[in-house]
Design an enzyme around this catalytic site. Structure first.
Site, PDB file in Angstrom:
ATOM      1  N   TYR A 146       7.006 -15.753   3.059  1.00 54.55           N
ATOM      2  CA  TYR A 146       8.273 -16.474   2.848  1.00 54.55           C
ATOM      3  C   TYR A 146       9.279 -16.151   3.955  1.00 54.55           C
ATOM      4  CZ  TYR A 146      12.565 -18.184   0.715  1.00 54.55           C
ATOM      5  OH  TYR A 146      13.747 -18.854   0.486  1.00 54.55           O
ATOM      6  N   SER A 184      17.387 -18.801   4.845  1.00 56.87           N
ATOM      7  CA  SER A 184      17.544 -17.718   3.868  1.00 56.87           C
ATOM      8  C   SER A 184      17.880 -16.437   4.608  1.00 56.87           C
ATOM      9  CB  SER A 184      16.240 -17.514   3.097  1.00 56.87           C
ATOM     10  OG  SER A 184      16.349 -16.383   2.256  1.00 56.87           O
TER      11      SER A 184
HETATM   12  O1  NJP Z   1      14.444 -23.960  -5.400  1.00 53.48           O
HETATM   13  P1  NJP Z   1      13.845 -24.886  -6.548  1.00 53.48           P
HETATM   14  P2  NJP Z   1      15.945 -23.757  -4.835  1.00 53.48           P
HETATM   15  N1  NJP Z   1       7.666 -32.323  -1.593  1.00 53.48           N
HETATM   16  O2  NJP Z   1      12.458 -24.402  -6.754  1.00 53.48           O
HETATM   17  C1  NJP Z   1      11.252 -29.523  -3.944  1.00 53.48           C
HETATM   18  C2  NJP Z   1      16.104 -21.829  -0.324  1.00 53.48           C
HETATM   19  N2  NJP Z   1      16.618 -20.548  -0.848  1.00 53.48           N
HETATM   20  O3  NJP Z   1      16.790 -24.903  -5.153  1.00 53.48           O
HETATM   21  O4  NJP Z   1       8.936 -31.855  -5.688  1.00 53.48           O
HETATM   22  C3  NJP Z   1       8.929 -32.642  -1.951  1.00 53.48           C
HETATM   23  O5  NJP Z   1      14.770 -24.959  -7.718  1.00 53.48           O
HETATM   24  C4  NJP Z   1      11.248 -29.441  -5.480  1.00 53.48           C
HETATM   25  O6  NJP Z   1      11.071 -30.731  -6.051  1.00 53.48           O
HETATM   26  P3  NJP Z   1       9.733 -31.257  -6.792  1.00 53.48           P
HETATM   27  C5  NJP Z   1      14.657 -22.106  -0.643  1.00 53.48           C
HETATM   28  O7  NJP Z   1      13.782 -21.467   0.264  1.00 53.48           O
HETATM   29  C6  NJP Z   1      16.649 -20.324  -2.184  1.00 53.48           C
HETATM   30  O8  NJP Z   1      16.397 -22.409  -5.178  1.00 53.48           O
HETATM   31  O9  NJP Z   1      10.274 -32.279  -7.722  1.00 53.48           O
HETATM   32  N3  NJP Z   1       9.779 -31.788  -2.536  1.00 53.48           N
HETATM   33  C7  NJP Z   1      12.661 -28.971  -5.760  1.00 53.48           C
HETATM   34  O10 NJP Z   1      13.556 -30.057  -5.797  1.00 53.48           O
HETATM   35  C8  NJP Z   1      14.631 -23.613  -0.490  1.00 53.48           C
HETATM   36  O11 NJP Z   1      14.450 -23.971   0.856  1.00 53.48           O
HETATM   37  C9  NJP Z   1      17.125 -19.084  -2.655  1.00 53.48           C
HETATM   38  O12 NJP Z   1       9.072 -30.084  -7.447  1.00 53.48           O
HETATM   39  C10 NJP Z   1       9.322 -30.559  -2.796  1.00 53.48           C
HETATM   40  C11 NJP Z   1      12.995 -28.104  -4.538  1.00 53.48           C
HETATM   41  O13 NJP Z   1      12.022 -28.403  -3.523  1.00 53.48           O
HETATM   42  C12 NJP Z   1      16.022 -24.056  -0.940  1.00 53.48           C
HETATM   43  O14 NJP Z   1      16.828 -22.893  -0.914  1.00 53.48           O
HETATM   44  C13 NJP Z   1      17.555 -18.125  -1.745  1.00 53.48           C
HETATM   45  C14 NJP Z   1       8.034 -30.144  -2.451  1.00 53.48           C
HETATM   46  C15 NJP Z   1      12.919 -26.624  -4.859  1.00 53.48           C
HETATM   47  O15 NJP Z   1      13.823 -26.341  -5.881  1.00 53.48           O
HETATM   48  C16 NJP Z   1      16.077 -24.663  -2.324  1.00 53.48           C
HETATM   49  O16 NJP Z   1      15.603 -23.714  -3.272  1.00 53.48           O
HETATM   50  C17 NJP Z   1      17.505 -18.397  -0.406  1.00 53.48           C
HETATM   51  C18 NJP Z   1       7.192 -31.082  -1.833  1.00 53.48           C
HETATM   52  N4  NJP Z   1       5.935 -30.784  -1.485  1.00 53.48           N
HETATM   53  C19 NJP Z   1      17.022 -19.613   0.039  1.00 53.48           C
HETATM   54  N5  NJP Z   1       7.868 -28.843  -2.845  1.00 53.48           N
HETATM   55  C20 NJP Z   1      17.188 -18.743  -4.109  1.00 53.48           C
HETATM   56  N6  NJP Z   1      17.028 -19.694  -5.020  1.00 53.48           N
HETATM   57  O17 NJP Z   1      17.415 -17.547  -4.433  1.00 53.48           O
HETATM   58  C21 NJP Z   1       9.023 -28.465  -3.416  1.00 53.48           C
HETATM   59  O18 NJP Z   1      17.915 -17.458   0.452  1.00 53.48           O
HETATM   60  N7  NJP Z   1       9.909 -29.499  -3.386  1.00 53.48           N
END
Ligand code: NJP
Length: 233
Positions: free
Chosen positions: A145, A132
């Site tokens: 974060y 990020s």
């Molecule tokens: O987030 P979100 P994004 N075990 O919340 C999974 C970075 N980023 O797509 O387990 C396995 O929609 C969760 O799946 P579930 C950010 O830091 C974002 O925006 O089913 N999986 C879901 O698929 C991150 O690294 C922005 O709940 C786990 C996913 O993670 C990446 O982009 C800006 C889990 C999260 O989906 C994806 O973010 C930036 C676990 N314990 C960087 N915990 C932004 N959106 O603005 C969570 O600079 N997940």
């Protein structure tokens, strides 16, 4: 093209990456905790003619990750899963702190450590992690974060130096704001200025598609639109 494993593939950026890489010819292993969302993603990918396997897994569970990935051999690993608990450090509970560290930092160990040995044995592979711009840009509420995303940058650069001579590429794609449900956000028209998840997926696809001896190690992705200023709201 081979097989790509994408963590956090149930929604947001990870889902877009899985769809994009499938469109580019990869078979996909889709990892997250939400089985239903992974199944619907895999149905979409399968319909388009590529293979997709849903792997419902909490990536913070070291033993479960090791069991699930022990026999997997993938060409591309996209470490995308992440959580963002954005609040001032003084108000952050130990549980919130640990959750951030467990998903954004420690799970990088569990997942990458499980898959890297086969890449090294084969002499090829690509580990691409979603960082990020927060990793190098401080803001109020970002102590934990931003700290985890700064870790991503430093970890990935050292890992890159350790393994590039053995044919394995390591990259970080660092987006600005992306219109997803990250951090409990509800996407509305106010998010129109942000990147779309597909924009980040496109960047990942570009980073992965370099010629054999070329590595894009770090890519920062932003929109041309500046965020609306607080006074404009
Ligand atoms: O987030 P979100 P994004 N075990 O919340 C999974 C970075 N980023 O797509 O387990 C396995 O929609 C969760 O799946 P579930 C950010 O830091 C974002 O925006 O089913 N999986 C879901 O698929 C991150 O690294 C922005 O709940 C786990 C996913 O993670 C990446 O982009 C800006 C889990 C999260 O989906 C994806 O973010 C930036 C676990 N314990 C960087 N915990 C932004 N959106 O603005 C969570 O600079 N997940």
């Amino acid at each position: 093209m081979g097989t790509a494993l994408v963590t956090g593939a149930s929604r947001g950026i990870g889902r877009a990456i899985a769809l994009r890489l499938a469109g580019d010819g990869y078979d996909v292993i889709a990892v997250a905790r939400s089985q239903d969302e992974l199944d619907s993603l895999c149905a979409e990918i399968t319909k388009s003619g590529r293979k997709c396997r849903a792997l419902a897994l909490d990536i913070t569970d070291a033993a479960a990750v090791s069991r699930a990935l022990r026999n997997e051999s993938v060409d591309v690993l996209v470490n995308n899963a992440g959580v963002g608990i954005i609040k001032p450090f003084a108000e952050m509970s130990l549980d919130e702190w640990n959750t951030m560290l467990d998903v954004n930092v420690n799970a990088l160990y569990h997942v990458t450590h499980a898959l890297l040995p086969r890449m090294l044995e084969r002499g090829s592979g690509h580990v691409c992690t979603i960082g990020s711009i927060s990793g190098r840009s401080a803001y109020v509420g970002g102590a934990a974060y931003s700290g985890t995303k700064a870790f991503v940058t430093a970890w990935a650069e050292s890992l890159m130096l350790e393994v590039r001579g053995r044919g394995v590429k390591v990259s970080v794609v660092a987006p600005g704001g992306v219109a997803t449900e990250f951090s409990g956000h509800t996407v509305t028209d106010a998010d129109l200025w942000k990147l779309a998840a597909e924009d980040v997926a496109g960047a990942v696809a570009q980073v992965i598609a370099t010629p054999p001896d070329v590595l894009i190690h770090r890519m920062e992705v932003r929109t041309l639109t500046p965020p609306p200023s607080k006074s404009a709201k």
